[in-house]
Design a protein around this motif. Structure first.
Motif, PDB file in Angstrom:
ATOM      1  N   GLN A  42       0.842  -1.310  -0.033  1.00 24.36           N
ATOM      2  CA  GLN A  42       0.047  -0.109  -0.111  1.00 24.36           C
ATOM      3  C   GLN A  42       0.757   1.074  -0.095  1.00 24.36           C
ATOM      4  O   GLN A  42       0.417   2.211  -0.250  1.00 24.36           O
ATOM      5  N   GLY A  46       2.810   8.462  -5.200  1.00 24.76           N
ATOM      6  CA  GLY A  46       2.152   8.312  -6.341  1.00 24.76           C
ATOM      7  C   GLY A  46       0.666   7.757  -6.349  1.00 24.76           C
ATOM      8  O   GLY A  46       0.054   7.474  -6.973  1.00 24.76           O
ATOM      9  N   ARG A  47       0.558   6.989  -4.928  1.00 30.39           N
ATOM     10  CA  ARG A  47      -0.579   6.113  -4.590  1.00 30.39           C
ATOM     11  C   ARG A  47      -1.833   7.225  -4.423  1.00 30.39           C
ATOM     12  O   ARG A  47      -1.771   8.163  -3.956  1.00 30.39           O
ATOM     13  N   GLY A  48      -3.101   6.555  -4.732  1.00 23.69           N
ATOM     14  CA  GLY A  48      -4.209   7.378  -4.816  1.00 23.69           C
ATOM     15  C   GLY A  48      -4.895   7.574  -3.286  1.00 23.69           C
ATOM     16  O   GLY A  48      -4.553   6.979  -2.465  1.00 23.69           O
ATOM     17  N   ARG A  49      -6.205   8.069  -3.264  1.00 23.77           N
ATOM     18  CA  ARG A  49      -6.971   8.389  -2.129  1.00 23.77           C
ATOM     19  C   ARG A  49      -7.305   6.840  -1.418  1.00 23.77           C
ATOM     20  O   ARG A  49      -7.363   6.853  -0.146  1.00 23.77           O
ATOM     21  N   LYS A 209       1.081  13.870 -12.269  1.00 23.44           N
ATOM     22  CA  LYS A 209      -0.137  13.902 -11.715  1.00 23.44           C
ATOM     23  C   LYS A 209      -0.742  15.400 -12.001  1.00 23.44           C
ATOM     24  O   LYS A 209      -2.035  15.340 -12.297  1.00 23.44           O
ATOM     25  N   SER A 214      -0.448   9.469 -16.180  1.00 22.28           N
ATOM     26  CA  SER A 214       0.060   8.460 -15.149  1.00 22.28           C
ATOM     27  C   SER A 214       1.360   7.926 -15.827  1.00 22.28           C
ATOM     28  O   SER A 214       1.513   8.223 -17.104  1.00 22.28           O
ATOM     29  N   SER A 339      -7.990   6.319  -9.189  1.00 24.11           N
ATOM     30  CA  SER A 339      -6.753   5.475  -9.562  1.00 24.11           C
ATOM     31  C   SER A 339      -5.660   6.263  -9.118  1.00 24.11           C
ATOM     32  O   SER A 339      -5.764   7.379  -8.391  1.00 24.11           O
ATOM     33  N   ASP A 340      -4.329   5.919  -9.271  1.00 25.86           N
ATOM     34  CA  ASP A 340      -3.283   6.266  -9.016  1.00 25.86           C
ATOM     35  C   ASP A 340      -2.533   6.854 -10.207  1.00 25.86           C
ATOM     36  O   ASP A 340      -2.548   6.539 -11.391  1.00 25.86           O
ATOM     37  N   ALA A 343       1.945   3.515  -9.532  1.00 27.15           N
ATOM     38  CA  ALA A 343       1.856   2.483  -8.765  1.00 27.15           C
ATOM     39  C   ALA A 343       3.130   1.567  -8.727  1.00 27.15           C
ATOM     40  O   ALA A 343       3.018   0.403  -8.520  1.00 27.15           O
TER      41      ALA A 343
END
Length: 389
Positions: A42, A46-49, A209, A214, A339-340, A343
């Motif tokens: 996790q 750059g990972r999303g919400r 971003k 992406s 989305s990210d 990832a």
């Protein structure tokens, strides 16, 4: 019996489920270490919400008693905490409501399974495709790989992963010992060992971003401490490097795999590719180099396994690409799902566990038994055979 697993569940459903079959009895399970691997997946710049919503943990609901496997199938559950917001939408019972209330997807996203899956399964709500094809399923695959990792670690085998490239930014090569590699990449937001490269990658992801785009990259897995002879040359589907390649390619968004120097071998002479064989009393047979990534003839040769995979940019964009409405057949911009921007660091963790699973499977095929004690006896007998060869 061969080691195998099946998974079930959707990205916004109540849980992901896996059943692992073929684990021996009397294998100690470290629950904290299992959930640590899920936590690693996790992380990453750059990972999303969603990563702020989910705090993944694996609950073992079968096959383990008092901390040890029993030899029965091991059942794993990873709860989707986000399900509370999707309870009606993902209800297994029929519900009334409009397409909007059901969150029906009818504008397929380029690069996803949406349209292909809808055509194949004759589904007019493409949510039924994207819910299962989502990379969320890799959470439970990491859980399965984490169990396999614990099995291999009990034989002194070490597993590491690192990011080699994110978009235009490539990490400089290094020759760190595996323990230091693990320590330094674990402390990095993008799983690289070089702090300057980390800063460059973070800034690059921020720019991507900001542009609503992406980015993908290249990741590497290294496994040390394996004996000679896992896998086999005698049939195509017993070659371990081939099985690893299939496993890596099965990861969401992965489009290529290479072992050792991989595609670089296509531009070099044989004298620059093959690993010369050496011998001394301390190490026995070994290779002077490891350009072939620990494999010859589909079998491990005692050198570290080195596998790389390339991940394409995530196709869910905040500046959607052109698509076609499946109801009207008119052009439209693809629907946006959360989305990210990047990832790749998380993909590194996923690939570690996919490769680990295939190695553990081959290890059990070679030294198979119904209990850890039987497997260890078979393994030690084989090591003696190698020493006396």
């Amino acid at each position: 019996m061969s080691l195998r697993y099946l998974t079930a569940g959707e990205t916004h459903g109540p849980q992901l489920t896996a059943i692992i079959e073929g684990l021996p009895s009397n294998m100690r399970i470290d629950f904290e270490a299992l959930n640590f691997q899920l936590h690693r997946r996790q992380k990453g710049y750059g990972r999303g919400r969603r990563m702020q919503i989910e705090k993944d943990t694996a609950q073992i609901v079968g096959g383990v008693r008092h901390g040890y496997t029993t030899g029965a199938p091991v059942a794993l559950v990873v709860e989707n905490k986000d399900f509370t917001h999707w309870r009606n939408i993902m209800n297994v019972e029929p519900i009334e409501g409009s397409d909007e209330e059901k969150r029906r997807v009818f504008r397929p996203r380029p690069g996803h399974a949406d349209l292909n899956g809808g055509l194949k399964y004759n589904l007019k709500d493409l949510r039924n495709v994207l819910e299962r094809s989502s990379a969320r399923e890799t959470a439970v695959r990491v859980a399965c790989g984490a169990i396999a990792r614990q099995f291999l670690e009990q034989f002194g085998i070490k597993i590491a992963g690192q990011v080699i490239r994110i978009g235009e930014i490539e990490a400089p090569p290094h020759n760190l010992p595996i323990d230091e590699l693990i320590e330094r990449t674990e402390a990095s937001s993008v799983r690289v060992v070089d702090p300057e490269t980390e800063k460059k990658m973070e800034a690059y992801i921020d720019q991507i971003k900001k542009e609503g785009d992406s980015i993908g990259g290249i990741v590497e897995c290294i496994i040390e401490g394996l004996p000679v002879g896992l896998g086999s040359h005698v049939q195509y589907d017993r070659k371990l490097d081939g099985r690893i390649a299939q496993g890596v390619m099965s990861i969401n968004a992965f489009k290529g795999v290479e072992v050792g120097i991989g595609f670089e071998a296509g531009r070099l002479r044989g004298s620059q590719v093959h690993d010369e064989i050496m011998y001394n009393e301390e190490r026995g047979y070994h290779r002077a180099t490891n350009r072939l990534g620990g494999f010859e003839g589909g079998m491990t040769n005692g050198m570290p396994i080195v596998v790389r995979g390339v991940m394409k940019p995530i196709p869910t964009l905040y500046k959607p690409l052109q698509s076609v409405d499946i109801d009207t057949k008119e052009p439209f911009t693809a629907q946006v799902e959360r989305s990210d921007a990047c990832a790749v660091p998380a993909a590194s963790v996923v690939m570690e566990h996919v490769v680990t699973w295939e190695v553990a499977k081959a290890f059990l095929e070679k030294f198979g038994g119904d209990s850890m004690e039987e497997i260890r006896a078979n393994y030690e007998n084989y090591l003696s055979q190698l020493e006396n060869y």
